[in-house]
Motif scaffolding. Structure first.
Motif, PDB file in Angstrom:
ATOM      1  N   SER A  92       0.878  -1.159   0.000  1.00 53.77           N
ATOM      2  CA  SER A  92       0.000   0.000   0.000  1.00 53.77           C
ATOM      3  C   SER A  92       0.921   1.216   0.000  1.00 53.77           C
ATOM      4  CB  SER A  92      -0.925   0.000   1.215  1.00 53.77           C
ATOM      5  OG  SER A  92      -0.175   0.073   2.404  1.00 53.77           O
ATOM      6  N   THR A  93       0.568   2.238  -0.793  1.00 51.18           N
ATOM      7  CA  THR A  93       1.457   3.393  -0.954  1.00 51.18           C
ATOM      8  C   THR A  93       0.700   4.691  -0.710  1.00 51.18           C
ATOM      9  OG1 THR A  93       1.011   3.601  -3.325  1.00 51.18           O
ATOM     10  CG2 THR A  93       2.848   2.173  -2.687  1.00 51.18           C
ATOM     11  N   ALA A  94       1.453   5.729  -0.378  1.00 56.26           N
ATOM     12  CA  ALA A  94       0.940   7.096  -0.277  1.00 56.26           C
ATOM     13  C   ALA A  94       2.137   8.033  -0.363  1.00 56.26           C
ATOM     14  CB  ALA A  94       0.178   7.309   1.026  1.00 56.26           C
ATOM     15  N   PRO A  95       1.981   9.177  -1.036  1.00 56.16           N
ATOM     16  CA  PRO A  95       3.120  10.080  -1.273  1.00 56.16           C
ATOM     17  C   PRO A  95       3.702  10.674   0.005  1.00 56.16           C
ATOM     18  CG  PRO A  95       1.225  10.698  -2.625  1.00 56.16           C
ATOM     19  CD  PRO A  95       0.754   9.663  -1.661  1.00 56.16           C
ATOM     20  N   ILE A  96       4.978  10.990  -0.072  1.00 55.88           N
ATOM     21  CA  ILE A  96       5.681  11.755   0.968  1.00 55.88           C
ATOM     22  C   ILE A  96       6.046  13.091   0.343  1.00 55.88           C
ATOM     23  CG2 ILE A  96       7.803  11.971   2.315  1.00 55.88           C
ATOM     24  CD1 ILE A  96       7.803   8.926   2.612  1.00 55.88           C
ATOM     25  N   ARG A  97       5.799  14.177   1.089  1.00 58.80           N
ATOM     26  CA  ARG A  97       6.194  15.509   0.640  1.00 58.80           C
ATOM     27  C   ARG A  97       6.940  16.193   1.772  1.00 58.80           C
ATOM     28  NH1 ARG A  97       1.208  14.606  -1.461  1.00 58.80           N
ATOM     29  NH2 ARG A  97       1.004  14.817  -3.719  1.00 58.80           N
ATOM     30  N   ILE A  98       8.151  16.638   1.483  1.00 67.14           N
ATOM     31  CA  ILE A  98       8.970  17.363   2.456  1.00 67.14           C
ATOM     32  C   ILE A  98       9.228  18.743   1.858  1.00 67.14           C
ATOM     33  CG2 ILE A  98      11.159  17.441   3.697  1.00 67.14           C
ATOM     34  CD1 ILE A  98      11.161  14.333   3.513  1.00 67.14           C
ATOM     35  N   GLY A  99       8.950  19.803   2.626  1.00 74.31           N
ATOM     36  CA  GLY A  99       9.015  21.162   2.119  1.00 74.31           C
ATOM     37  C   GLY A  99      10.416  21.713   1.954  1.00 74.31           C
ATOM     38  N   ASN A 100      10.482  23.012   1.731  1.00 72.26           N
ATOM     39  CA  ASN A 100      11.739  23.747   1.601  1.00 72.26           C
ATOM     40  C   ASN A 100      12.309  24.072   2.976  1.00 72.26           C
ATOM     41  OD1 ASN A 100      11.570  24.065  -1.306  1.00 72.26           O
ATOM     42  ND2 ASN A 100       9.946  25.553  -0.914  1.00 72.26           N
ATOM     43  N   ASN A 101      13.627  24.206   3.033  1.00 69.91           N
ATOM     44  CA  ASN A 101      14.328  24.654   4.247  1.00 69.91           C
ATOM     45  C   ASN A 101      14.035  23.764   5.445  1.00 69.91           C
ATOM     46  OD1 ASN A 101      15.348  27.048   2.934  1.00 69.91           O
ATOM     47  ND2 ASN A 101      13.253  27.826   3.073  1.00 69.91           N
ATOM     48  N   CYS A 102      14.067  22.466   5.242  1.00 75.76           N
ATOM     49  CA  CYS A 102      13.823  21.522   6.338  1.00 75.76           C
ATOM     50  C   CYS A 102      15.128  20.839   6.734  1.00 75.76           C
ATOM     51  CB  CYS A 102      12.798  20.470   5.931  1.00 75.76           C
ATOM     52  SG  CYS A 102      11.138  21.131   5.728  1.00 75.76           S
ATOM     53  N   TRP A 103      15.193  20.445   7.991  1.00 72.76           N
ATOM     54  CA  TRP A 103      16.326  19.680   8.511  1.00 72.76           C
ATOM     55  C   TRP A 103      15.764  18.470   9.224  1.00 72.76           C
ATOM     56  CZ3 TRP A 103      19.359  21.426  13.439  1.00 72.76           C
ATOM     57  CH2 TRP A 103      20.340  20.476  13.755  1.00 72.76           C
ATOM     58  N   LEU A 104      16.109  17.277   8.717  1.00 74.07           N
ATOM     59  CA  LEU A 104      15.742  16.030   9.363  1.00 74.07           C
ATOM     60  C   LEU A 104      16.993  15.504  10.048  1.00 74.07           C
ATOM     61  CD1 LEU A 104      13.505  16.484   7.199  1.00 74.07           C
ATOM     62  CD2 LEU A 104      13.298  14.018   7.076  1.00 74.07           C
ATOM     63  N   GLY A 105      16.961  15.409  11.370  1.00 73.79           N
ATOM     64  CA  GLY A 105      18.123  14.987  12.140  1.00 73.79           C
ATOM     65  C   GLY A 105      18.426  13.508  11.952  1.00 73.79           C
ATOM     66  N   SER A 106      19.521  13.076  12.537  1.00 74.71           N
ATOM     67  CA  SER A 106      19.964  11.686  12.403  1.00 74.71           C
ATOM     68  C   SER A 106      18.897  10.707  12.873  1.00 74.71           C
ATOM     69  CB  SER A 106      21.234  11.453  13.234  1.00 74.71           C
ATOM     70  OG  SER A 106      22.294  12.201  12.697  1.00 74.71           O
ATOM     71  N   ASN A 107      18.786   9.598  12.160  1.00 75.08           N
ATOM     72  CA  ASN A 107      17.900   8.484  12.500  1.00 75.08           C
ATOM     73  C   ASN A 107      16.413   8.824  12.447  1.00 75.08           C
ATOM     74  OD1 ASN A 107      20.057   6.584  13.025  1.00 75.08           O
ATOM     75  ND2 ASN A 107      20.477   7.863  14.805  1.00 75.08           N
ATOM     76  N   VAL A 108      16.033   9.814  11.649  1.00 71.40           N
ATOM     77  CA  VAL A 108      14.618  10.122  11.440  1.00 71.40           C
ATOM     78  C   VAL A 108      14.062   9.141  10.412  1.00 71.40           C
ATOM     79  CG1 VAL A 108      13.019  11.812  10.422  1.00 71.40           C
ATOM     80  CG2 VAL A 108      14.736  12.557  12.085  1.00 71.40           C
ATOM     81  N   ILE A 109      12.836   8.674  10.649  1.00 75.86           N
ATOM     82  CA  ILE A 109      12.122   7.821   9.706  1.00 75.86           C
ATOM     83  C   ILE A 109      10.837   8.544   9.323  1.00 75.86           C
ATOM     84  CG2 ILE A 109      10.940   5.611   9.368  1.00 75.86           C
ATOM     85  CD1 ILE A 109      12.835   4.466  11.555  1.00 75.86           C
ATOM     86  N   VAL A 110      10.591   8.670   8.015  1.00 82.69           N
ATOM     87  CA  VAL A 110       9.366   9.282   7.516  1.00 82.69           C
ATOM     88  C   VAL A 110       8.562   8.200   6.800  1.00 82.69           C
ATOM     89  CG1 VAL A 110       8.357  11.073   6.062  1.00 82.69           C
ATOM     90  CG2 VAL A 110      10.526  11.515   7.253  1.00 82.69           C
ATOM     91  N   LEU A 111       7.317   8.003   7.220  1.00 85.30           N
ATOM     92  CA  LEU A 111       6.471   6.946   6.688  1.00 85.30           C
ATOM     93  C   LEU A 111       5.511   7.470   5.630  1.00 85.30           C
ATOM     94  CD1 LEU A 111       5.728   5.063  10.033  1.00 85.30           C
ATOM     95  CD2 LEU A 111       7.515   4.605   8.335  1.00 85.30           C
ATOM     96  N   LYS A 112       4.866   6.561   4.935  1.00 85.95           N
ATOM     97  CA  LYS A 112       3.990   6.887   3.806  1.00 85.95           C
ATOM     98  C   LYS A 112       2.885   7.855   4.193  1.00 85.95           C
ATOM     99  CE  LYS A 112       0.413   3.409   4.091  1.00 85.95           C
ATOM    100  NZ  LYS A 112      -0.445   2.565   3.346  1.00 85.95           N
ATOM    101  N   GLY A 113       2.522   8.701   3.207  1.00 88.12           N
ATOM    102  CA  GLY A 113       1.401   9.603   3.378  1.00 88.12           C
ATOM    103  C   GLY A 113       1.682  10.862   4.169  1.00 88.12           C
ATOM    104  N   VAL A 114       2.932  11.125   4.510  1.00 88.61           N
ATOM    105  CA  VAL A 114       3.288  12.261   5.358  1.00 88.61           C
ATOM    106  C   VAL A 114       3.650  13.480   4.510  1.00 88.61           C
ATOM    107  CG1 VAL A 114       5.090  13.122   6.923  1.00 88.61           C
ATOM    108  CG2 VAL A 114       4.039  10.898   7.346  1.00 88.61           C
ATOM    109  N   THR A 115       3.169  14.644   4.956  1.00 87.50           N
ATOM    110  CA  THR A 115       3.619  15.922   4.415  1.00 87.50           C
ATOM    111  C   THR A 115       4.281  16.695   5.542  1.00 87.50           C
ATOM    112  OG1 THR A 115       1.889  16.022   2.733  1.00 87.50           O
ATOM    113  CG2 THR A 115       2.894  18.111   3.386  1.00 87.50           C
ATOM    114  N   ILE A 116       5.511  17.140   5.311  1.00 86.82           N
ATOM    115  CA  ILE A 116       6.241  17.989   6.251  1.00 86.82           C
ATOM    116  C   ILE A 116       6.325  19.363   5.596  1.00 86.82           C
ATOM    117  CG2 ILE A 116       8.446  18.396   7.417  1.00 86.82           C
ATOM    118  CD1 ILE A 116       8.873  15.333   7.394  1.00 86.82           C
TER     119      ILE A 116
END
Length: 181
Positions: free
Chosen positions: A123-147
């Motif tokens: 099962s799938t869903a898009p991931i969207r990460i915006g401009n000027n973002c910082w994801l620190g070490s060991n971050v996990i982003v799962l399906k369907g998330v918008t940051i």
């Protein structure tokens, strides 16, 4: 000396995977050592913006009919991975700490008549990460998330729901200290 020669060969080989795919566009790519790109021949599009930079031991998989868009001035640190079976987009001026993982899919499963997990259906869903973002070490982003834009996601967070723009997310682990006399 020999290691350096082999490393140049491996780096050129992986760069050619990107450069020779008809649906990949890239500009000014900087790539470290031992990176691995798996691109399905039937993928929809891979677009890497100006000055995209991948450190070492990066793993990127883009499946059939999937789309990966990465903006300008993107930086990905060591041991990160992107697993894209539908759609992942990452904005401009975004950086990933070490070991960040993105998954736009989950294994399909059934609970009746008995519990069963599929190895090949997702099962799938898009991931969207915006401009000027910082994801620190060991971050996990799962399906369907918008940051949203201008977000900081603190080390060790698992992001499973949308994060509004201009937000800082921290992983509040409780440390229990038992001191011995």
């Amino acid at each position: 000396m020999l290691y350096t020669i082999f490393e140049k060969i491996r780096r050129r080989s992986q760069a050619s995977v990107l450069k020779n795919h008809p649906r990949v566009s890239l500009k000014d790519l900087r790539s470290g050592t031992d990176n691995h790109f798996i691109l399905d021949p039937g993928l929809e599009q891979v677009s890497l913006g100006h000055r995209a930079s991948f450190r070492n031991y990066i793993h990127i998989l883009v499946g059939k009919k999937a789309r990966l868009d990465i903006g300008d001035d993107f930086f990905m640190n060591n041991f990160c991975s992107i697993n894209c079976l539908e759609s992942i987009s990452i904005g401009n001026h975004t950086l990933f700490g070490e070991n960040v993982k993105l998954y736009d899919h989950n294994h399909a499963y059934e609970t009746t008549p008995e519990f069963r997990i599929s190895y090949s259906d997702f099962s799938t869903a898009p991931i969207r990460i915006g401009n000027n973002c910082w994801l620190g070490s060991n971050v996990i982003v799962l399906k369907g998330v918008t940051i949203g834009d201008n977000c900081i996601i603190g080390a060790g967070c698992t992001v499973y729901r949308d994060i509004p723009a201009n937000t800082t997310v921290v992983n509040r682990q409780e440390l229990i200290l038992n001191t011995r006399a």
